[in-house]
Design an enzyme around this catalytic site. Structure first.
Site, PDB file in Angstrom:
ATOM      1  N   LYS A   1       3.351  18.716  25.763  1.00  0.00           N
ATOM      2  CA  LYS A   1       4.472  19.037  26.660  1.00  0.00           C
ATOM      3  C   LYS A   1       3.930  18.999  28.082  1.00  0.00           C
ATOM      4  CE  LYS A   1       6.909  22.417  23.804  1.00  0.00           C
ATOM      5  NZ  LYS A   1       7.255  23.848  23.723  1.00  0.00           N
TER       6      LYS A   1
ATOM      7  N   GLU B   1      -5.657  20.225  17.667  1.00  0.00           N
ATOM      8  CA  GLU B   1      -4.605  21.208  17.952  1.00  0.00           C
ATOM      9  C   GLU B   1      -3.233  20.577  17.745  1.00  0.00           C
ATOM     10  OE1 GLU B   1      -3.509  23.904  17.887  1.00  0.00           O
ATOM     11  OE2 GLU B   1      -3.590  25.055  19.744  1.00  0.00           O
ATOM     12  N   ASP B   2      -2.270  21.406  17.385  1.00  0.00           N
ATOM     13  CA  ASP B   2      -0.926  20.886  17.164  1.00  0.00           C
ATOM     14  C   ASP B   2      -0.250  20.455  18.465  1.00  0.00           C
ATOM     15  OD1 ASP B   2      -0.664  23.506  18.144  1.00  0.00           O
ATOM     16  OD2 ASP B   2       0.442  24.264  16.409  1.00  0.00           O
TER      17      ASP B   2
ATOM     18  N   ASP C   1       0.531  22.841  25.508  1.00  0.00           N
ATOM     19  CA  ASP C   1       1.714  23.319  26.230  1.00  0.00           C
ATOM     20  C   ASP C   1       1.258  23.679  27.654  1.00  0.00           C
ATOM     21  OD1 ASP C   1       4.327  24.233  26.619  1.00  0.00           O
ATOM     22  OD2 ASP C   1       3.934  26.187  25.741  1.00  0.00           O
TER      23      ASP C   1
ATOM     24  N   PHE D   1      11.409  23.717  22.310  1.00  0.00           N
ATOM     25  CA  PHE D   1      10.591  24.409  21.326  1.00  0.00           C
ATOM     26  C   PHE D   1      10.710  23.681  19.997  1.00  0.00           C
ATOM     27  CE2 PHE D   1       8.990  27.577  18.453  1.00  0.00           C
ATOM     28  CZ  PHE D   1       7.941  28.106  19.183  1.00  0.00           C
ATOM     29  N   VAL D   2       9.564  23.235  19.477  1.00  0.00           N
ATOM     30  CA  VAL D   2       9.585  22.442  18.244  1.00  0.00           C
ATOM     31  C   VAL D   2       8.875  23.159  17.089  1.00  0.00           C
ATOM     32  CG1 VAL D   2       9.807  20.202  19.376  1.00  0.00           C
ATOM     33  CG2 VAL D   2       7.528  21.168  19.020  1.00  0.00           C
TER      34      VAL D   2
ATOM     35  N   LYS E   1      -2.968  28.490  12.926  1.00  0.00           N
ATOM     36  CA  LYS E   1      -2.763  27.765  11.688  1.00  0.00           C
ATOM     37  C   LYS E   1      -2.052  26.444  11.929  1.00  0.00           C
ATOM     38  CE  LYS E   1      -1.629  32.281   9.947  1.00  0.00           C
ATOM     39  NZ  LYS E   1      -0.453  33.157   9.779  1.00  0.00           N
ATOM     40  N   GLY E   2      -1.555  26.296  13.171  1.00  0.00           N
ATOM     41  CA  GLY E   2      -0.653  25.178  13.477  1.00  0.00           C
ATOM     42  C   GLY E   2      -1.242  23.800  13.260  1.00  0.00           C
TER      43      GLY E   2
ATOM     44  N   ARG F   1       6.650  25.899   9.169  1.00  0.00           N
ATOM     45  CA  ARG F   1       5.430  25.075   9.210  1.00  0.00           C
ATOM     46  C   ARG F   1       5.474  23.958   8.181  1.00  0.00           C
ATOM     47  NH1 ARG F   1       1.623  27.762  12.456  1.00  0.00           N
ATOM     48  NH2 ARG F   1       1.568  30.024  12.303  1.00  0.00           N
TER      49      ARG F   1
ATOM     50  N   ASP G   1       5.134  26.500  14.039  1.00  0.00           N
ATOM     51  CA  ASP G   1       6.005  27.556  13.527  1.00  0.00           C
ATOM     52  C   ASP G   1       6.850  28.199  14.611  1.00  0.00           C
ATOM     53  OD1 ASP G   1       3.757  28.899  14.843  1.00  0.00           O
ATOM     54  OD2 ASP G   1       4.624  30.739  14.006  1.00  0.00           O
TER      55      ASP G   1
HETATM   56  P1  IMP Z   1      -0.640  26.723  25.411  1.00  0.00           P
HETATM   57  O1  IMP Z   1      -1.772  27.672  25.410  1.00  0.00           O
HETATM   58  O2  IMP Z   1       0.490  27.148  26.296  1.00  0.00           O
HETATM   59  O3  IMP Z   1      -1.034  25.275  25.652  1.00  0.00           O
HETATM   60  O4  IMP Z   1       0.028  26.822  24.010  1.00  0.00           O
HETATM   61  C1  IMP Z   1      -0.494  26.231  22.920  1.00  0.00           C
HETATM   62  C2  IMP Z   1      -0.033  26.978  21.693  1.00  0.00           C
HETATM   63  O5  IMP Z   1       1.291  27.478  21.828  1.00  0.00           O
HETATM   64  C3  IMP Z   1      -0.006  26.026  20.545  1.00  0.00           C
HETATM   65  O6  IMP Z   1      -1.193  26.115  19.818  1.00  0.00           O
HETATM   66  C4  IMP Z   1       1.159  26.502  19.729  1.00  0.00           C
HETATM   67  O7  IMP Z   1       0.713  27.433  18.777  1.00  0.00           O
HETATM   68  C5  IMP Z   1       2.053  27.223  20.681  1.00  0.00           C
HETATM   69  N1  IMP Z   1       3.230  26.419  21.058  1.00  0.00           N
HETATM   70  C6  IMP Z   1       3.489  25.860  22.254  1.00  0.00           C
HETATM   71  N2  IMP Z   1       4.647  25.183  22.249  1.00  0.00           N
HETATM   72  C7  IMP Z   1       5.132  25.324  20.989  1.00  0.00           C
HETATM   73  C8  IMP Z   1       6.315  24.841  20.346  1.00  0.00           C
HETATM   74  O8  IMP Z   1       7.170  24.137  20.901  1.00  0.00           O
HETATM   75  N3  IMP Z   1       6.470  25.198  19.047  1.00  0.00           N
HETATM   76  C9  IMP Z   1       5.563  25.957  18.369  1.00  0.00           C
HETATM   77  N4  IMP Z   1       4.453  26.418  18.928  1.00  0.00           N
HETATM   78  C10 IMP Z   1       4.232  26.116  20.243  1.00  0.00           C
HETATM   79 MG    MG Z   2      -1.326  26.746  17.644  1.00  0.00          MG
END
Ligand code: IMP
Ligand code: MG
Length: 177
Positions: free
Chosen positions: A128, A96-97, A100, A149-150, A40-41, A162, A156
């Site tokens: 990140k 995408e939000d 990471d 962590f944001v 939902k982000g 959110r 969220d």
């Molecule tokens: P990845 O698969 O590690 O790139 O993570 C991506 C997902 O992790 C994003 O779609 C977010 O939902 C969540 N995420 C990663 N870092 C944060 C953060 O700092 N705050 C909130 N959600 C995060």
């Molecule tokens: Mg997400």
């Protein structure tokens, strides 16, 4: 108690989203695009970005299993909801939000490439960079941020925050006590 510290203000976000919209409009001039938001982000980012894109556009949404209520990524991504409409032969912009580790977008990119689009680009509001474990990068990236962590603007922690208009660093008890 949770503590919130503003990292990016609503004004900074709006300015950046407008810039991304201009770039996308220019890059896809004369073409149609499908904006695919990751639930939902990405919903708030998608809503704002879409209104800065002057192109023929449609929306769709995709969902993956999330972190649960923890700040740690489980390392496993599962598709919970695929797109509703066929995207074969279309220009996809995956919205995408945050990028990471890159696990989520690497997985989703493969899912969507399986639908044989004409093109596939990634728009991520936040990046990140230092956390990346997968060889993936965004095509339209808003801000590179530190390993914090944001929350807010769609992001969220355990489904909360959110609706904050600014993007804030969340410091929880585990770290501050
Ligand atoms: P990845 O698969 O590690 O790139 O993570 C991506 C997902 O992790 C994003 O779609 C977010 O939902 C969540 N995420 C990663 N870092 C944060 C953060 O700092 N705050 C909130 N959600 C995060
Ligand atoms: Mg997400």
């Amino acid at each position: 108690m949770d503590r919130l510290k503003v990292l990016l203000t609503r004004q900074q976000i709006a300015k950046k989203v407008a810039e991304l919209g201009v770039r996308i409009t220019r890059d896809f001039e004369g073409e149609s695009v499908v904006l695919i938001g990751v639930l939902k982000g990405a919903t708030i980012f998608l809503a704002d970005l879409a209104r800065e894109i002057r192109l023929d556009a449609t929306f769709d949404f995709i969902a993956v299993s999330s972190y649960g209520n923890s700040k740690q990524q489980s390392g496993e991504v599962k598709l919970m909801k695929d797109v509703d409409q066929s995207v074969e032969g279309k220009n996809i912009i995956l919205v995408e939000d945050i990028l990471d580790t890159g696990l989520t977008l690497t997985y989703l990119r493969n899912v969507l490439l399986g639908h044989q689009p004409k093109s596939l680009k990634i728009a991520a509001l936040l990046d990140k960079v230092s956390r990346r474990t997968q060889p993936i990068q965004g095509d339209y990236v808003g801000f590179e941020i530190p390993d914090e962590f944001v929350v807010g603007y769609g992001l969220d922690f355990a489904e909360r925050f959110r609706n904050l208009p600014d993007i804030c660093i969340l410091e929880t008890d585990e770290e501050t006590s």
